[in-house]
Design a protein around this motif. Structure first.
Motif, PDB file in Angstrom:
ATOM      1  N   LEU A 434       0.819  -1.209   0.000  1.00  0.00           N
ATOM      2  CA  LEU A 434       0.000   0.000   0.000  1.00  0.00           C
ATOM      3  C   LEU A 434       0.855   1.262   0.000  1.00  0.00           C
ATOM      4  N   ALA A 435       1.959   1.240   0.763  1.00  0.00           N
ATOM      5  CA  ALA A 435       2.830   2.425   0.807  1.00  0.00           C
ATOM      6  C   ALA A 435       3.444   2.708  -0.557  1.00  0.00           C
ATOM      7  N   ALA A 436       3.831   1.645  -1.281  1.00  0.00           N
ATOM      8  CA  ALA A 436       4.382   1.840  -2.621  1.00  0.00           C
ATOM      9  C   ALA A 436       3.328   2.420  -3.563  1.00  0.00           C
ATOM     10  N   SER A 747      -7.031   1.059  -3.400  1.00  0.00           N
ATOM     11  CA  SER A 747      -6.159  -0.111  -3.361  1.00  0.00           C
ATOM     12  C   SER A 747      -6.423  -0.984  -2.137  1.00  0.00           C
ATOM     13  N   VAL A 748      -7.098  -0.437  -1.115  1.00  0.00           N
ATOM     14  CA  VAL A 748      -7.320  -1.202   0.120  1.00  0.00           C
ATOM     15  C   VAL A 748      -8.203  -2.422  -0.130  1.00  0.00           C
ATOM     16  N   PRO A 749      -9.372  -2.276  -0.765  1.00  0.00           N
ATOM     17  CA  PRO A 749     -10.164  -3.496  -1.047  1.00  0.00           C
ATOM     18  C   PRO A 749      -9.472  -4.429  -2.030  1.00  0.00           C
ATOM     19  N   ALA A 750      -8.727  -3.869  -2.995  1.00  0.00           N
ATOM     20  CA  ALA A 750      -8.001  -4.741  -3.932  1.00  0.00           C
ATOM     21  C   ALA A 750      -6.963  -5.568  -3.192  1.00  0.00           C
ATOM     22  N   THR A 755      -5.023 -10.525  -0.448  1.00  0.00           N
ATOM     23  CA  THR A 755      -4.721 -11.198   0.821  1.00  0.00           C
ATOM     24  C   THR A 755      -5.614 -12.420   1.014  1.00  0.00           C
ATOM     25  N   ALA A 756      -6.887 -12.307   0.620  1.00  0.00           N
ATOM     26  CA  ALA A 756      -7.798 -13.452   0.747  1.00  0.00           C
ATOM     27  C   ALA A 756      -7.348 -14.608  -0.138  1.00  0.00           C
ATOM     28  N   VAL A 757      -6.915 -14.282  -1.359  1.00  0.00           N
ATOM     29  CA  VAL A 757      -6.429 -15.330  -2.256  1.00  0.00           C
ATOM     30  C   VAL A 757      -5.184 -15.989  -1.667  1.00  0.00           C
ATOM     31  N   VAL A 758      -4.267 -15.171  -1.134  1.00  0.00           N
ATOM     32  CA  VAL A 758      -3.059 -15.717  -0.515  1.00  0.00           C
ATOM     33  C   VAL A 758      -3.430 -16.626   0.658  1.00  0.00           C
ATOM     34  N   ALA A 759      -4.414 -16.197   1.456  1.00  0.00           N
ATOM     35  CA  ALA A 759      -4.829 -17.014   2.612  1.00  0.00           C
ATOM     36  C   ALA A 759      -5.417 -18.347   2.157  1.00  0.00           C
ATOM     37  N   LEU A 760      -6.231 -18.329   1.113  1.00  0.00           N
ATOM     38  CA  LEU A 760      -6.808 -19.583   0.604  1.00  0.00           C
ATOM     39  C   LEU A 760      -5.731 -20.521   0.084  1.00  0.00           C
TER      40      LEU A 760
END
Length: 782
Positions: A434-436, A747-750, A755-760
């Protein structure tokens, strides 16, 4: 040997989890190696390439002089080398799409010794009636195959110049960034275009080229000599000794990228702690047994240190060649962007050795505490059964839904330290990403706000003995013009002995109230009652750090020295070092000095087609009146060139942040795998009591989702101060002032979806293992 065999056996038994940690370490180490190799290659090759052209210690731009003066300059004490030439500003392209052409002719191309231009393709030296283009300017010129470069100097008729080849001029900023076509011609062609055989530029190398004070003294002596010969010095430029114009920016930006890569490596180190801590808990009975038969604390610690060394060695065997290869490719890409060559892409051996050492030392250092703690445990404590899992009251065996999710959340937080480490890795990865993204948005937003506050659409400069009001009225009368204003400016030099800055700067007339593009940061703005008072922008104060509001400033304008009082300081984005002075006081102080009028035009319509048509109309009108305009540019084009500077940089930072997110995902996978292994007995009991495979999948996925959710939320919070720090550092590097912070809320919801995909994905393998093993196997694995 037995220790080595046990180490291999332990790693093989935990090969899935060990593989995740090795992959995470490989990702982090490869990122560090890539950026470190890029830094080393670029720094070496830029210094080597720049030194090869014998860069000028000082450049003096003057009124016209002949070659006899060059001989006198070469005899000035402190001058090691001196070359002369002529620079001419012209334009090319259609009326609605003009491009600035900067032509240069050396006094003797075959004997050039300072800022040497190197032939690339075609003829050398420049043949009569032809031009050689700087290689990076070819695409800016946008010429068809075999087409000439048609240049227009002032109000004269266009002159076609055959393109006879290309050259490399490393002393110039990349043409694509500046939007300028650099061309090189012979003395005869320059005389025909400029209507004079005189020279107007001196390039000097001092006898002590690394000593700024010596360079200033030499430049001062040369300026005095020119004044004695009746040659006016218009501008003096003394670059940072031995440094390319973009050297400082490149170093700072690569430093930011190195910090991002280092974070990825540190996150991988945290995963080593997670895996090692879990394995040591499982190995407590083995540690107790080894102590019971006489194993010392040192021997046990050494065995697990060997375990870490094997993991680090596996990671390094992949990360080093991968990082070096990527670093070489990235270095060549950046070199091409900055218009220089990488002739030697080798990574220094000491750097490789340091990276190898760091790749081993970091996991060992982060493992010291858990290894020492495990090796120090007593035999009785080690042999006690502390890892017996149990089904707590209320644990669902058949019911699904919220109760399973709640149990998954509770499981995730059973070992708080491990949970904090893994959630922290996800949080840091999310925060950096997010910072980038916020950095890119902040740069674009700052430039866009500045462009909007400037309020004009087209700008150009006129070096004519005509009043600014006359030129403004002429332009204002054109169709499609809403308003036009013109302000005079001059070039000046500091005249105070305490001011070590030798470079010339701009003094511009201030008109009325504070312009909306300026932000007063100290003192005040100018008033109608002011006399010899000035306001400095932040770029001027950066170059002249010895001054504060209230000080007296000595200025040398057109050969005369006057004193002025500094009454204020302003922040001004997209501008060089500038002082603002009252119009009347500036007119009085600059009588006889060469002045430039800057004209800013507001179009009635602001769309691209209307602005292009207006630019063409301005060019035709000025030509018809015999007024020479320099650099008719669209403000939107200037904005685009500025933003293009940082697009590649911010994209690479996002890529590095993506590596951190990958490391966080691998950490999550490791956490879940360890959790399934530690709770095998509990899962087996649940299956024996009737829990379905779907129940166990939901249990593991809920655990991973909770860790990812906490990491994402913390990352969003951490990204704000991280983005603020980046905006401050990046802005000072690129614009000389901190950027306005613009958060990329979209970008926060994206990022939440990523993150959800990574968690799955991280939950997939542990959930599959928990669901597919029969209860007997789960109970046996406990």
């Amino acid at each position: 040997m037995r220790v080595a065999r046990k180490t291999v056996a332990d790693l093989w038994a935990a090969r899935g989890r060990a593989g995740l940690v090795v992959l995470a370490m490989t990702t982090g180490l490869a990122a560090v190696v890539c950026v470190a190799a890029t830094n080393a290659i670029l720094a070496r090759e830029m210094r080597r390439g720049f030194a090869a052209i014998t860069p000028a210690s000082a450049i003096l731009r003057t009124a016209s002089f002949d070659t006899s003066l060059l001989a006198a300059v070469r005899r000035v004490p402190g001058v090691a080398l001196a070359d002369a030439g002529r620079t001419l500003v012209a334009r090319t392209g259609a009326d609605g799409d003009p491009r600035t052409v900067l032509l240069y002719a050396a006094a003797d191309w075959r004997r050039q010794r300072v800022n040497r231009v190197r032939a690339q393709t075609g003829a050398w030296p420049p043949p009569p009636g032809a031009v050689l283009l700087e290689r990076a300017a070819v695409r800016v010129a946008a010429l068809g195959t075999g087409a000439p470069l048609v240049v227009r100097v002032g109000t004269r008729a266009p002159v076609p110049l055959a393109v006879a080849g290309t050259v490399h001029d490393f002393s110039q900023a990349p043409a694509w960034q500046e939007g300028v076509v650099y061309g090189y011609v012979d003395a005869g062609t320059m005389a025909r275009l400029a209507d004079t055989t005189g020279l107007n530029e001196l390039r000097i190398v001092a006898d002590r080229p690394a000593d700024p004070s010596r360079i200033r003294d030499v430049a001062t002596r040369i300026a005095a000599l020119l004044a004695e010969r009746g040659v006016r010095v218009r501008d003096v430029q003394i670059p940072t000794p031995g440094a390319h114009p973009h050297q400082g920016q490149m170093d700072a930006l690569l430093g930011i990228q190195q910090a991002f890569a280092a974070v990825a490596l540190l996150l991988a180190g945290a995963l080593v702690v997670v895996l090692l801590g879990a394995m040591l808990v499982q190995h407590r009975p083995q540690i107790g047994a080894m102590k019971a038969v006489g194993a010392s604390r040192r021997a046990i610690a050494g065995m697990y240190a060997l375990w870490i060394l094997v993991l680090a060695g596996c990671a390094e065997s992949v990360a080093l060649p991968l990082g070096v290869t990527a670093g070489r490719a990235y270095a060549r890409f950046i070199a091409e962007m900055l218009n220089f060559d990488v002739t030697d892409a080798r990574v220094p051996a000491p750097l490789l050795a340091a990276l190898v050492l760091a790749g081993v030392a970091l996991p060992l250092l982060v493992s010291v505490v858990p290894i020492v703690r495990a090796a120090s445990i007593t035999t009785r404590e080690a042999l006690s059964d502390v890892a017996i899992a149990r089904v707590t009251p209320g644990t669902p065996t058949r019911a699904g839904g919220p109760r399973l999710v709640a149990l998954g959340v509770a499981n995730a937080m059973r070992v708080r330290g491990r949970f904090a480490l893994v959630a922290g890795t996800v949080a840091l990865g999310a925060a950096m990403c997010l910072a980038a993204l916020d950095l890119g948005r902040s740069f674009q937003g700052t430039v866009a706000v500045t462009v909007a506050s400037l309020g004009y659409d087209v700008a150009f400069a006129v070096s004519e003995a005509r009043s600014p009001e006359e030129i403004a009225a002429l332009v204002h009368a054109l169709p499609g013009v809403a308003s036009a204003d013109a302000v005079p400016r001059v070039r000046a030099l500091a005249a105070d002995a305490r001011d070590a800055q030798p470079n010339a700067f701009t003094v511009q007339a201030a008109m009325g109230r504070t312009p909306t593009s300026l932000v007063v940061q100290g003192g005040r703005w100018l008033s109608d009652a002011d006399g010899r008072d000035v306001v400095a922008n932040h770029a001027w104060l950066h170059d002249h750090p010895g001054y504060t509001v209230g000080d007296s400033i000595g200025l040398r304008i057109g050969g005369d020295s006057t004193r002025w009082r500094l009454v204020g300081e302003v922040r001004e984005v997209m501008a060089g070092a500038t002082l603002y002075a009252p119009r009347a006081a500036l007119d009085a102080a600059t009588a006889g000095a060469a002045r430039t009028t800057i004209v800013r035009v507001v179009a009635a319509r602001h769309d691209s087609a209307a602005v292009r048509a207006l630019m063409a109309a301005i060019g035709r009108t000025l030509d018809a009146r015999g007024i020479v305009a320099r650099g008719i540019v669209s403000l939107r084009d200037t904005e685009r060139h500025r933003v293009d500077h940082v697009l590649v940089i911010t994209r690479f930072l996002v890529a590095l942040s993506g590596a951190c997110i990958v490391v966080g995902g691998l950490g999550l996978g490791t956490l879940l795998s360890v959790g399934v292994l530690e709770r095998s007995r509990e899962l087996g009991v649940l299956r024996a009591l009737g829990a379905s495979r779907a129940h166990l999948v939901v249990l593991v996925v809920a655990e991973g989702a909770w860790v990812a959710l906490v990491g994402w939320a913390c990352g969003v919070v951490l990204s704000v101060p991280a983005a603020a720090l980046l905006a401050r550092a990046f802005g000072r590097t690129m614009l000389g002032t901190p950027l306005d912070l613009h958060l990329s809320a979209g970008s926060v919801p994206a990022l939440a979806a990523v993150t959800a995909v990574v968690a799955l994905l991280a939950s997939a393998l542990p959930a599959w293992r928990a669901a597919t093993l029969p209860p007997r196997a789960l109970l046996a694995a406990a």
